[in-house]
Design a protein around this motif. Structure first.
Motif, PDB file in Angstrom:
ATOM      1  N   LYS A  11       0.819  -1.213   0.000  1.00  0.00           N
ATOM      2  CA  LYS A  11       0.000   0.000   0.000  1.00  0.00           C
ATOM      3  C   LYS A  11       0.860   1.274   0.000  1.00  0.00           C
ATOM      4  O   LYS A  11       0.626   2.220   0.758  1.00  0.00           O
ATOM      5  N   PHE A  12       1.885   1.256  -0.837  1.00  0.00           N
ATOM      6  CA  PHE A  12       2.795   2.396  -0.887  1.00  0.00           C
ATOM      7  C   PHE A  12       2.151   3.599  -1.559  1.00  0.00           C
ATOM      8  O   PHE A  12       1.395   3.463  -2.521  1.00  0.00           O
ATOM      9  N   MET A  13       2.504   4.758  -1.095  1.00  0.00           N
ATOM     10  CA  MET A  13       2.128   6.004  -1.762  1.00  0.00           C
ATOM     11  C   MET A  13       3.029   6.266  -2.962  1.00  0.00           C
ATOM     12  O   MET A  13       2.606   6.785  -3.984  1.00  0.00           O
ATOM     13  N   LEU A  14       4.309   5.959  -2.781  1.00  0.00           N
ATOM     14  CA  LEU A  14       5.303   6.257  -3.818  1.00  0.00           C
ATOM     15  C   LEU A  14       5.681   4.995  -4.567  1.00  0.00           C
ATOM     16  O   LEU A  14       5.773   3.920  -3.955  1.00  0.00           O
ATOM     17  N   SER A  15       5.937   5.141  -5.836  1.00  0.00           N
ATOM     18  CA  SER A  15       6.415   3.991  -6.591  1.00  0.00           C
ATOM     19  C   SER A  15       7.754   3.516  -6.023  1.00  0.00           C
ATOM     20  O   SER A  15       8.675   4.309  -5.855  1.00  0.00           O
ATOM     21  N   ILE A  75      13.626   0.223   1.615  1.00  0.00           N
ATOM     22  CA  ILE A  75      12.736   1.235   1.022  1.00  0.00           C
ATOM     23  C   ILE A  75      12.304   2.256   2.086  1.00  0.00           C
ATOM     24  O   ILE A  75      12.280   3.466   1.837  1.00  0.00           O
ATOM     25  N   ASP A  76      11.994   1.762   3.272  1.00  0.00           N
ATOM     26  CA  ASP A  76      11.614   2.676   4.350  1.00  0.00           C
ATOM     27  C   ASP A  76      12.788   3.585   4.735  1.00  0.00           C
ATOM     28  O   ASP A  76      12.610   4.792   4.947  1.00  0.00           O
TER      29      ASP A  76
END
Lengths: 377, 86
Positions: A217-221, A285-286
């Motif tokens: 459910k990421f906002m960013l690609s 990624i985080d």
């Protein structure tokens, strides 16, 4: 041996000075410290003194003449009958052009001073004597002169450049600008930079990233972070790409600190995720997302912008289809991601690399592995 | 702060970020999923999140930055109120 007397720099903001007096004539004897001329700027008049004992061989400037800082204003010899090097131009109106063939560049002049060399000692073929001429001369003498290697003095701090002739003003560099200067100069002075690229179809990566984004459910690609993480994993498996060269020896890093370029307004940052090889993909990624947010907010912590061991750069946002990145200091590889060609998924993945450490074969293998996401290898 | 006021602020920032890459966000609906609209790219969304933290004076953890919390103008406004206890 003829020794040139250069027009001195009186004030850093003035690159032209006025000759107000010449107190010697050709044939005169002078001693070190004797005043031989006076020059003036808007702010001061200063004497020009002979730097050694000798004979005035030739005077190349006239009273009331405006001359460029760094030009040769006269020659002093150890004996009265020494030959003065011939100037390239006979233009009588300008000292700097009359002496052009002997006028060293600013960088060359700094090297001459550092190595206590005379301009007449150095053979050169170009219009002006350059730092490269001097370095070649020093190399031919065994690599050193005056006890200092050319590499040691060939740094931005070791010479003073002349200001451009066009009016302008000086300001100090910001910390970010200084960082970029240091990076580019390391690349210029140390790495033997090479570049290669590989065409690939980005569809597999796009699909992989889209699925990953949906799952989390990421906002960013996560496309670029996932590609960067793939590079981290490749470095973990192939430590040769996570390496640098220090004093002629290979330095293999024990951890992968991934440098990732972030443009914030007009400022380019190389943000760094420390010990990225100890993370899984989500953690990476985080961590990268957090570092990027800090960069955006101009609140980068010190450890978030230093000690990269490997680099990843993308200019896809600006639809750049190819770019050759500058290597971060003490790294051997920077991968360059670019935008796909219009109307398709075909893109190129490039890499700048330090050819002292990596061969084209090494880098091509890395790029080949990087063109596919991990699950479809 | 009223929810409508929060949404107006978010809409304004979104329009600004979309405009930076030549897009017009004036027609976006409150429930549209922002990343899916294509009006702003990843850097724009990152800029939106950083602005959001600053504008509403709250620090987000990375795991809070997801579609459920920040995916649309509506959810972003609701999340402000939730975090502020409103």
């Amino acid at each position: 041996m003829p020794h040139p007397v250069y027009v001195p720099c009186v004030n850093i903001n003035d690159d032209i000075v006025l000759i107000v007096d010449v107190t010697v004539s050709a044939g005169d004897t002078v001693k070190a410290g004797d005043m031989i001329a006076e020059v003036e700027t808007d702010k001061a008049v200063i004497p020009v003194e002979a730097e050694q004992d000798g004979y005035v061989l030739k005077i190349l400037c006239d009273v009331e003449e405006r001359v460029k800082v760094g030009a040769v204003m006269m020659w002093i010899g150890d004996s009265p009958d020494e030959q003065v090097p011939e100037p390239a131009s006979k233009n009588p109106d300008e000292v700097s052009s009359r002496t052009n063939s002997q006028l060293p560049t600013a960088k060359a002049r700094a090297l001459l001073d550092k190595h206590k060399l005379d301009v007449v000692q150095i053979p050169h073929q170009g219009e002006r004597l350059t730092a490269r001429d001097i370095e070649a001369f020093i190399a031919g003498q065994g690599g050193t002169a005056g006890g200092v290697t050319a590499a040691q003095v060939d740094s931005p701090q070791s010479f003073e450049e002349q200001l451009p002739g066009t009016p302008g003003s000086l300001r100090s560099l910001s910390a970010e600008e200084q960082g970029m200067v240091s990076t580019v100069i390391w690349h210029r002075d140390h790495a033997v930079a090479a570049y290669l690229e590989m065409a690939y179809d980005q569809q597999a990566w796009n699909d992989y990233a889209a699925a990953f984004a949906e799952r989390h459910k990421f906002m960013l690609s996560p496309l670029l972070p996932l590609m960067a993480y793939r590079l981290v994993k490749l470095a973990r498996d192939r430590p040769g790409i996570n390496t640098t060269l220090v004093n002629g020896q290979k330095y293999l890093y024990d951890q992968v600190n991934l440098g990732f370029t972030v443009q914030v307004g007009e400022t380019l940052y190389l943000t760094v995720v420390q010990q990225a090889d100890a993370m899984d993909d989500r953690q990476f990624i985080d961590a990268l997302g957090e570092v990027q947010r800090h960069a955006m907010a101009k609140k980068l912590r010190p450890e978030e912008s230093k000690d990269a061991t490997l680099g990843f750069s993308s200019m896809a946002r600006w639809n750049v289809s190819r770019h050759v990145p500058v290597l971060a200091p003490y790294t051997a590889l920077m991968v360059a991601h670019s935008a796909p060609q219009k109307g398709g998924q075909s893109a190129v993945l490039g890499a700048s690399y330090d050819h002292r450490i990596l061969s084209g074969h090494d880098v091509a293998n890395v790029l080949q592995a990087l063109t596919q996401p991990p699950e479809v290898q | 702060m009223e929810k409508s006021e929060i949404k107006t602020k978010i809409r304004g920032k979104l329009a600004e970020l979309a405009g930076e890459i030549g897009n017009d966000a004036s027609q976006i609906q409150d429930d549209d999923i922002i990343p899916a609209t294509g009006l702003v790219d990843s850097a724009g969304i990152l800029g939106l999140v950083v602005w959001y933290e600053n504008a509403f004076d709250m620090s987000l953890k990375q795991e809070e930055i997801n579609i459920d919390n920040l995916g649309s103008i509506e959810s972003m406004a609701e999340y402000v109120l939730k975090r502020k206890g409103g």
